[in-house]
Design an enzyme around this catalytic site. Structure first.
Site, PDB file in Angstrom:
ATOM      1  N   ASN A   1       0.830  -1.191   0.000  1.00 37.60           N
ATOM      2  CA  ASN A   1       0.000   0.000   0.000  1.00 37.60           C
ATOM      3  C   ASN A   1       0.873   1.254   0.000  1.00 37.60           C
ATOM      4  O   ASN A   1       1.677   1.417   0.908  1.00 37.60           O
ATOM      5  CB  ASN A   1      -0.905   0.001   1.238  1.00 37.60           C
ATOM      6  CG  ASN A   1      -1.987   1.063   1.153  1.00 37.60           C
ATOM      7  OD1 ASN A   1      -2.233   1.610   0.086  1.00 37.60           O
ATOM      8  ND2 ASN A   1      -2.601   1.365   2.273  1.00 37.60           N
TER       9      ASN A   1
ATOM     10  N   ASP B   1      10.369   1.849   2.015  1.00 39.31           N
ATOM     11  CA  ASP B   1       9.150   1.461   2.721  1.00 39.31           C
ATOM     12  C   ASP B   1       9.259  -0.004   3.156  1.00 39.31           C
ATOM     13  O   ASP B   1       8.300  -0.767   3.066  1.00 39.31           O
ATOM     14  CB  ASP B   1       7.891   1.689   1.860  1.00 39.31           C
ATOM     15  CG  ASP B   1       6.613   1.564   2.676  1.00 39.31           C
ATOM     16  OD1 ASP B   1       6.689   1.412   3.914  1.00 39.31           O
ATOM     17  OD2 ASP B   1       5.523   1.599   2.072  1.00 39.31           O
TER      18      ASP B   1
END
Lengths: 306, 430
Positions: free
Chosen positions: B287, B314
């Site tokens: 996401n 991330d």
């Protein structure tokens, strides 16, 4: 011969494979019409119904189909099983396999679960509906019913009407009917038909009257009541005013058009009783044909070379 | 301890340096650095006191990389990753500074959690750990957390990553209030009312897989809102993990207008499309979701023209059992620290970025956004550097990850270029 040990979706099947299932189902339909409705074809094999979502007709249909083939059938009741104790999906499937299952018939609210399990177990996985992905045996029984009634599928004009976006039945029907040469259109409110679905080679109508014109087959879908209040349509009343199959609307289709519904029906919302119970409806025949088609699927999967 | 790194091709954008040379490290600091032409080369600094001489001939030597977006999972989710395992993955991947997001348990929304992370990192960590504090208490988006106090304790930026601040007034206040402490607000841009419970990019593929889609607009609406709020307040906004073409365009236009906005993307957003999800591969569930070829091209262009300032990973490690399940129930995230360099080097080989530009996006650009003295090889700076063999070919194998998170969609990829040795504050990892 089918190519894969599992029936995960219509997406993965060729037109030849679909026709093989339909032809084989024809023979089994004769069997279940007899006084003695059973053949020993798969005697000694075991089928397990692993239904993580409530279902009566599909589960019963599979159970009967397996029994008609002389298989032993177990219904794995999920609310009573270890799943509620937090057992993982894969552990549940491995356990079922260790119990000796040859077929695991699975229904789950998450798309892709049959695909995940097919890589983990040796048993044949049959997808009995996964999320909003596919419901392949429903599409096969629909195709069988259309072929039986119309003599062919190639070239027919077929409309699928209702909540396409959340319907695994619609998806499998689209793949199946397109592969067999039908022209498919979708009818319903724009909120329930994803824009991109047209790339599958179907046309979209938001106006029911326009969409029904000259159709050979009308396939109604169930409007899921839980969609109401989520902004897909303002009320079931308004839905019915625009997209319910009424006698007046049915007259726009061809005179010999047949009406189908996978059940369970919401009478008065997507279809009126006069049609559901009328001469153009083949809804109950779909149910009967479902057993024959599921027998064919299991019979053919049992013959797949490993 | 003296370490001499000889004959490597040194690239340090902070000093405009690119050339063959030597670096001398003493007591964990850069003691001397010189690039020189072939004729001048001489063995001057190789004296008796040097304990380790590293020949970096044919290799490139960079300042230790900075990853301004990782999840180290500690405290609270040590079964996914710990500060120890996550920072070891970092140095293996060439990073010597990582900034960890606050979505731990408890959330890093107060100075005692910040202190815990800093202390753990100094005891067990393998690289510099700079915590990112939560914008709001409990990442709930309701009340501002003690940004000033956490800054004092060591937080270098603030973010409710993964739980975007939906209330525009609270976001406005955060951008205003943070100005007093000179810290950037990092925004995970997602309109949760639009993405709802989506699990992949919205498009034909999400329709055919029967998975709920997240439209690109869910990201873009929030980016636009946050840009407008940054413009209104004069606060410093950093957009996390940009994944769509529309987002790149919005940021590019904002920068043209002079808005104080910076942005990052991650290797997976310029390397693979939503197709990686086919077959219900939960390791490609992330996401924002993997998008389309067109988005990849736009992101590359954004990196090329400077719209996207930073490449971050991330890094989001998860336990195998959590990923090995129903697609819509598996957690979002990719374990990214250990292949970021090889995936990013593809940009140089494709001619999208020069090597210098790539290094900037992983060193001085994040350093400037975070206002930290890292990501350079200046004399007196911490001896953080990485030596990379740009030609070395290898296959990505998650079972060789030192991160606890083996969740990668790049399993089996043949890639070129990998860190062969990392020095962090003078300590050698190889």
């Amino acid at each position: 011969m089918l190519k894969n040990k599992d029936l995960l979706g219509i997406k993965e099947l060729s037109a030849e494979e679909i026709n093989l299932v339909l032809d084989t189902a024809g023979g089994f339909k004769d069997v279940i019409g007899r006084d003695i409705k059973k053949v020993p074809a798969l005697r000694g094999k075991t089928a397990v119904n692993l239904f993580f979502e409530p279902s009566t007709r599909t589960r019963t249909s599979f159970e009967l189909a397996a029994k008609r083939l002389s298989m032993d059938v177990i219904n794995f009741a999920i609310p009573m099983s270890s799943v509620v104790k937090g057992e993982s999906l894969i552990d549940t499937a491995l356990t079922v396999q260790a119990l000796g299952a040859d077929f695991i018939i699975i229904r789950h609210s998450s798309s892709g679960v049959p695909h995940l399990l097919s890589t983990k177990v040796k048993a044949s996985i049959i997808n009995a509906g996964d999320g909003t992905d596919e419901h392949p045996t429903q599409a096969l029984l629909d195709a069988f019913t259309i072929r039986e009634k119309k003599g062919k599928i190639d070239g027919l004009e077929i409309a699928i009407i209702g909540d396409i976006a959340h319907s695994r039945v619609a998806k499998s029907d689209i793949y199946c009917l397109k592969k067999l040469g039908a022209k498919v259109r979708l009818i319903g409110p724009p909120t329930l038909i994803p824009e991109k679905i047209q790339e599958l080679g179907v046309t979209v109508f938001h106006n029911m009257e326009e969409g029904l014109k000259d159709m050979d087959v009308l396939m109604m879908l169930r409007i899921q009541m839980e969609r109401q209040g989520k902004g897909f349509f303002p009320s079931t009343d308004e839905y019915a005013k625009n997209w319910c199959l009424t006698t007046g609307r049915l007259s726009l289709a061809k005179d010999d058009a047949i009406v189908m519904h996978p059940g369970p029906m919401n009478r008065g919302i997507e279809i009126v009783s006069e049609i559901a119970d009328g001469p153009r409806s083949v809804i109950l025949e779909q149910v009967t044909n479902g057993i024959a088609v599921r027998m064919a699927v299991m019979y053919l999967l049992a013959g797949v070379k490993r | 301890m003296r370490i001499l790194i000889q004959n490597g091709h040194i690239i340090d954008p902070s000093q405009g340096m690119s050339g063959t040379g030597d670096i001398l490290i003493e007591d964990g600091k850069i003691k001397d650095i010189k690039t020189k032409s072939r004729e001048q080369r001489q063995k001057t600094r190789d004296d008796d006191h040097t304990e380790r001489i590293i020949d970096a001939k044919g290799l490139i030597v960079l300042p230790g990389l900075i990853d301004m977006h990782v999840h180290l999972r500690e405290p609270g989710f040590e079964y996914k990753e710990t500060i120890s395992s996550g920072t070891l993955a970092a140095v293996k991947g060439g990073f010597t500074t990582v900034c960890c997001m606050p979505n731990t348990f408890p959330v890093n929304d107060n100075a005692s959690v910040t202190e815990f992370i800093k202390r753990k990192a100094s005891q067990e960590g393998h690289c510099t750990v700079l915590p990112i504090g939560a914008i709001t208490k409990g990442q709930k988006g309701e009340e501002l957390a003690e940004i000033g106090t956490m800054k004092k304790e060591g937080c270098i930026a603030f973010s409710d990553d993964g739980h975007p601040v939906m209330n525009s007034l609270i976001m406005r206040r955060a951008l205003e209030y943070s100005k007093a402490f000179g810290v950037p607000i990092i925004s995970h841009c997602e309109d949760l009312t639009l993405s709802e419970d989506g699990v992949m990019n919205e498009g034909l593929l999400s329709v055919t897989l029967g998975l709920k889609g997240i439209p690109a607009e869910a990201e873009q609406i929030m980016i636009f809102r946050d840009i407008l709020l940054a413009e209104l307040t004069g606060g410093r906004l950093h957009i996390a993990h940009v994944s769509t073409e529309g987002s790149v365009n919005l940021i590019r236009n904002a920068k043209k207008r002079g808005v104080q906005v910076t942005a990052e993307t991650c290797p997976h957003y310029f390397s693979i499309t939503e197709e990686a999800v086919s077959g219900y591969n939960t390791n490609a569930k992330v996401n924002p979701p993997l998008r389309t070829k067109r988005d990849i091209e736009a992101i590359k262009e954004g990196l090329r023209d400077g719209t996207l300032d930073v490449i971050a990973t991330d890094h989001a490690p998860h336990h195998r059992d959590e990923k090995m399940r129903e697609f819509d129930m598996a957690p979002f995230g990719i374990s990214g620290l250990e292949n970021a360099v090889s995936l990013s080097l593809r940009l140089v080989r494709e001619g999208i970025l020069t090597m210098d530009q790539l290094v900037e996006k992983m060193t001085i650009n994040p350093a400037e956004i975070l206002q930290i003295n890292k990501g350079n090889l200046k004399v007196g700076s911490d001896a953080d550097l990485v030596i990379i063999d740009t030609d070395k070919e290898f296959a990505v194998r998650s079972d060789q990850f030192v991160s606890k998170g083996k969740n990668t969609p790049f399993e089996g990829w043949m890639t070129e270029g990998t860190p062969v040795l990392t020095v962090c504050k003078g300590k050698i990892y190889e």
